[in-house]
Design a protein around this motif. Structure first.
Motif, PDB file in Angstrom:
ATOM      1  N   VAL A 139       0.829  -1.204   0.000  1.00 36.42           N
ATOM      2  CA  VAL A 139       0.000   0.000   0.000  1.00 36.42           C
ATOM      3  C   VAL A 139       0.866   1.257   0.000  1.00 36.42           C
ATOM      4  CG1 VAL A 139      -1.991  -1.117   1.089  1.00 36.42           C
ATOM      5  CG2 VAL A 139      -0.221  -0.099   2.532  1.00 36.42           C
ATOM      6  N   VAL A 140       2.180   1.061  -0.142  1.00 36.59           N
ATOM      7  CA  VAL A 140       3.140   2.161  -0.262  1.00 36.59           C
ATOM      8  C   VAL A 140       4.041   1.830  -1.450  1.00 36.59           C
ATOM      9  CG1 VAL A 140       5.040   3.405   0.833  1.00 36.59           C
ATOM     10  CG2 VAL A 140       3.115   2.618   2.219  1.00 36.59           C
ATOM     11  N   HIS A 214      -0.376  -3.071  -6.037  1.00 36.15           N
ATOM     12  CA  HIS A 214      -0.394  -1.877  -5.182  1.00 36.15           C
ATOM     13  C   HIS A 214      -1.840  -1.489  -4.851  1.00 36.15           C
ATOM     14  CE1 HIS A 214       3.551  -1.549  -7.193  1.00 36.15           C
ATOM     15  NE2 HIS A 214       3.935  -0.799  -6.173  1.00 36.15           N
ATOM     16  N   ILE A 216      -3.365   1.192  -4.132  1.00 35.55           N
ATOM     17  CA  ILE A 216      -3.265   2.654  -4.181  1.00 35.55           C
ATOM     18  C   ILE A 216      -4.115   3.142  -5.354  1.00 35.55           C
ATOM     19  CG2 ILE A 216      -1.701   4.638  -4.421  1.00 35.55           C
ATOM     20  CD1 ILE A 216       0.581   2.694  -3.591  1.00 35.55           C
ATOM     21  N   SER A 217      -4.725   4.307  -5.201  1.00 42.93           N
ATOM     22  CA  SER A 217      -5.554   4.862  -6.268  1.00 42.93           C
ATOM     23  C   SER A 217      -4.740   5.756  -7.191  1.00 42.93           C
ATOM     24  CB  SER A 217      -6.707   5.675  -5.683  1.00 42.93           C
ATOM     25  OG  SER A 217      -7.419   6.347  -6.709  1.00 42.93           O
ATOM     26  N   GLU A 218      -4.985   5.602  -8.486  1.00 41.59           N
ATOM     27  CA  GLU A 218      -4.360   6.491  -9.471  1.00 41.59           C
ATOM     28  C   GLU A 218      -4.897   7.913  -9.382  1.00 41.59           C
ATOM     29  OE1 GLU A 218      -3.151   5.278 -13.404  1.00 41.59           O
ATOM     30  OE2 GLU A 218      -4.070   3.310 -13.085  1.00 41.59           O
ATOM     31  N   LEU A 233      -1.577  -0.949 -10.210  1.00 40.73           N
ATOM     32  CA  LEU A 233      -2.280  -0.097  -9.240  1.00 40.73           C
ATOM     33  C   LEU A 233      -3.759  -0.464  -9.336  1.00 40.73           C
ATOM     34  CD1 LEU A 233      -0.875   3.544  -9.689  1.00 40.73           C
ATOM     35  CD2 LEU A 233      -0.696   2.139  -7.654  1.00 40.73           C
ATOM     36  N   TYR A 236      -7.570   1.767  -3.804  1.00 38.60           N
ATOM     37  CA  TYR A 236      -7.382   1.490  -2.369  1.00 38.60           C
ATOM     38  C   TYR A 236      -8.145   0.246  -1.925  1.00 38.60           C
ATOM     39  CZ  TYR A 236      -5.521   6.256  -2.088  1.00 38.60           C
ATOM     40  OH  TYR A 236      -4.774   7.386  -2.259  1.00 38.60           O
ATOM     41  N   ALA A 334      -1.054   5.601   5.154  1.00 40.38           N
ATOM     42  CA  ALA A 334      -1.645   5.334   3.838  1.00 40.38           C
ATOM     43  C   ALA A 334      -3.148   5.131   3.921  1.00 40.38           C
ATOM     44  CB  ALA A 334      -0.973   4.103   3.225  1.00 40.38           C
ATOM     45  N   ALA A 338      -6.139   7.671   2.556  1.00 40.19           N
ATOM     46  CA  ALA A 338      -7.103   7.176   1.569  1.00 40.19           C
ATOM     47  C   ALA A 338      -8.539   7.406   2.041  1.00 40.19           C
ATOM     48  CB  ALA A 338      -6.867   5.687   1.311  1.00 40.19           C
ATOM     49  N   ASP A 355       6.714   7.091   5.094  1.00 41.39           N
ATOM     50  CA  ASP A 355       5.787   7.301   3.984  1.00 41.39           C
ATOM     51  C   ASP A 355       4.780   8.406   4.262  1.00 41.39           C
ATOM     52  OD1 ASP A 355       4.648   5.328   5.883  1.00 41.39           O
ATOM     53  OD2 ASP A 355       2.935   5.317   4.526  1.00 41.39           O
ATOM     54  N   TRP A 359       2.873  10.889   1.450  1.00 41.91           N
ATOM     55  CA  TRP A 359       1.439  11.109   1.246  1.00 41.91           C
ATOM     56  C   TRP A 359       1.069  12.570   1.478  1.00 41.91           C
ATOM     57  CZ3 TRP A 359       0.172   7.392  -1.557  1.00 41.91           C
ATOM     58  CH2 TRP A 359       0.528   6.072  -1.285  1.00 41.91           C
TER      59      TRP A 359
END
Length: 427
Positions: A139-140, A214, A216-218, A233, A236, A334, A338, A355, A359
């Motif tokens: 998630v990072v 990942h 994670i959101s683009e 990606l 989340y 993270a 999110a 991290d 963010w």
């Protein structure tokens, strides 16, 4: 249907998204078990996910005064090196025991695929031993090199693509410090041969890259153009509260008694002086003329003797409380970042470590929050200025609202499940 072992180690922020992913895999018909630190057993049970306990020792170490001091000092390159040196003697044996815990969990589950957090050093080697498919879930963005930005945790110097890529190679050299321990585990416990780069294990034993998914959101972090096809990606990995969460009457009454308050919570990030942190937050709220809800979290704040305009709560599900506040102030983990973005709320990040600074900078660059206010530099005056900005700037509020709508339209867990199923099909 496949047997899946999802393995993660760390604080709640290291566990919650992996529990969400485990739940999503379970919903897709897979036989899923979550292996993580023992204290999160009730959390997994609450969501109906089978659980295998790993040692809590690493969390116990971080809960000590020495651990808290080390965490607070782990900012910047030299701070991280100092932290690693300070905790290495105690953390080394703990990590070695964790590797054996992961092996025991995998022997019980006999997984066909292992999805794992980078801190679960044993996972790719156990997958090799059992013939399971390894999938690195993160998630990072700290494992796949790119020219777009340096690895999270090292200085974000604007020196260009050569520097950014170099930081990933430097980190790989740092991982080499664990190679001896990991290779001892491979040879003595698993009966596997030694291998170069054992701790990082970016490839399988036959040289294929380990897929990296990942969470994670683009919308916040566009996918780097130079990432290889095996890095994805998905959006989340959100885990909402099961059922209908019921707030206390006191919280409901406070929310309805006036203008929307600001949410302030730093999770488990307490630092050396949580009392100072709380005083600064209360001063900032009063200076900015705002009401506030302070979530004390897992030791993160000490909120006694508050004015009537500030309410203390232990915690509340982010998916419930964030849509009901005017802005969110937090440490920049993270998952919390999110959740605030999904709610469409302007954000003030007060980073403590690693991290969280990354963010915080992305939030500011996207125009959905203020410039980060590092906790070491946090004063009532500085935080009040950031609060005024995010609650009065119409552009920030509009951009945060628009990003929230886009993130709510994504389903990161479903996309990750599809990715993992595709990896299994190829394997």
């Amino acid at each position: 249907m496949s047997r899946v072992l999802v393995t993660t180690v760390g604080s709640r922020g290291d566990v919650q998204p992996y529990l969400a992913l485990a739940k999503g895999l379970q919903g897709a018909g897979h036989d899923v078990t979550l292996a993580t630190c023992e204290r999160f057993g009730p959390f997994a049970a609450e969501h109906g996910v089978p659980f295998v306990a790993l040692s809590d020792e690493i969390l116990q170490l971080l809960d000590t005064d020495a651990g808290r001091d080390a965490i607070e000092e782990s900012t910047g390159l030299f701070g991280m090196l100092k932290t690693n040196v300070k905790l290495a003697k105690a953390a080394g044996p703990i990590n070695e025991r964790l590797m054996h815990d992961v092996w025991a969990a995998a022997q019980a589950v006999q997984p066909e695929v292992m999805v794992y957090h980078p801190k679960a050093l044993a996972a790719p080697h156990v997958a090799e031993k059992l013939g399971a498919t390894p999938v690195l879930g993160v998630v990072v963005p700290a494992t796949v090199a790119t020219r777009d930005f340096p690895i999270v945790g090292l200085p974000a110097w604007r020196l260009g693509a050569w520097y950014n890529r170099l930081t990933y190679r430097l980190t790989a050299l740092g991982y080499a410090n664990y190679d001896t321990m990991v290779n001892r585990f491979r040879t003595e416990t698993l009966g596997l041969p030694k291998r170069k780069g054992a701790a990082l294990a970016a490839t399988t034993h036959d040289g294929r890259p380990v897929p990296v998914v990942h969470g994670i959101s683009e919308q916040l972090l566009p996918r780097p153009a130079d990432w290889p096809e095996w890095a994805s990606l998905t959006g989340y990995w959100f885990l909402d509260a099961p059922g209908e969460w019921t707030p206390s009457p006191e919280l409901v009454e406070f929310l309805e008694a006036g203008d929307s308050p600001v949410y302030v919570g730093f999770g488990s990030m307490a630092g050396r002086n949580p009392e100072r942190l709380t005083r600064a937050v209360v001063e900032a709220l009063e200076t900015a003329g705002l009401r506030g809800v302070i979530a004390t979290g897992w030791g993160g704040m000490d909120a006694g003797g508050l004015p009537d305009t500030v309410l203390r709560i232990d915690e509340a599900p982010h998916d419930w409380i964030f849509p009901r506040v005017a802005a969110v102030v937090h440490h920049g983990g993270a998952g919390t970042t999110a959740a605030g973005l999904r709610a469409g709320r302007p954000t003030v990040v007060c980073p403590f470590i690693v991290d969280q600074f990354f963010w915080g900078c992305l939030v500011a660059e996207a125009g959905v929050g203020s410039t980060p206010v590092p906790q070491k530099q946090l004063t009532g005056e500085r935080l009040a200025a950031a609060l005024r900005e995010v609650t009065t700037d119409a552009g920030i509020r509009e951009r945060a609202d628009a990003m929230g709508r886009r993130i709510r339209a994504e389903d990161g867990v479903a996309a990750a499940v599809a990715q993992i199923e595709g990896i299994l099909a190829d394997a």
